[in-house]
Design a protein around this motif. Structure first.
Motif: not given
Length: 116
Positions: A114-116
């Protein structure tokens, strides 16, 4: 013969057309100009199982704007530079290829990043 597991997903390969690179080149005229011939690595998207693309507009209804945005974001992170997201433009800017069978040839576990 070893039997490999298949995933309960289909794959959509999205290949930018020259119009996509023309947009990117116009944003960054001082950088080296890019074109379709300069790339052979494309983004793939996992979608629900058994996506056949007999009617792409209907079948991709839930996905195409997110895919379009992701492709644009890969060129420029300033969303103010993005063109209007229309189905017509999406199909003018990208080729779509699908695969309804995804086979996992490794023994490695799957994971999600997951990337923010």
């Amino acid at each position: 013969m070893k039997h490999y597991p298949t995933l309960n997903r289909s794959v959509l390969l999205v290949i930018p057309k020259q119009a996509f690179y023309d947009w990117s080149n116009a944003l960054f005229p001082n950088l080296a100009q890019t074109n379709r011939a300069g790339f052979d690595d494309y983004n793939s998207y996992l979608l629900k199982d058994e996506l056949f693309l007999d009617d792409p507009k209907t079948e991709l209804k839930k996905y195409w704007k997110n895919i379009f945005t992701n492709e644009l974001f890969g060129q420029c992170t300033d969303e103010n530079t993005f063109p209007a997201l229309t189905w017509k433009r999406f199909t003018e800017w990208f080729e779509l290829h699908r695969s309804s069978i995804v086979t996992d040839l490794t023994d490695e576990p799957l994971y999600t990043e997951h990337y923010e």
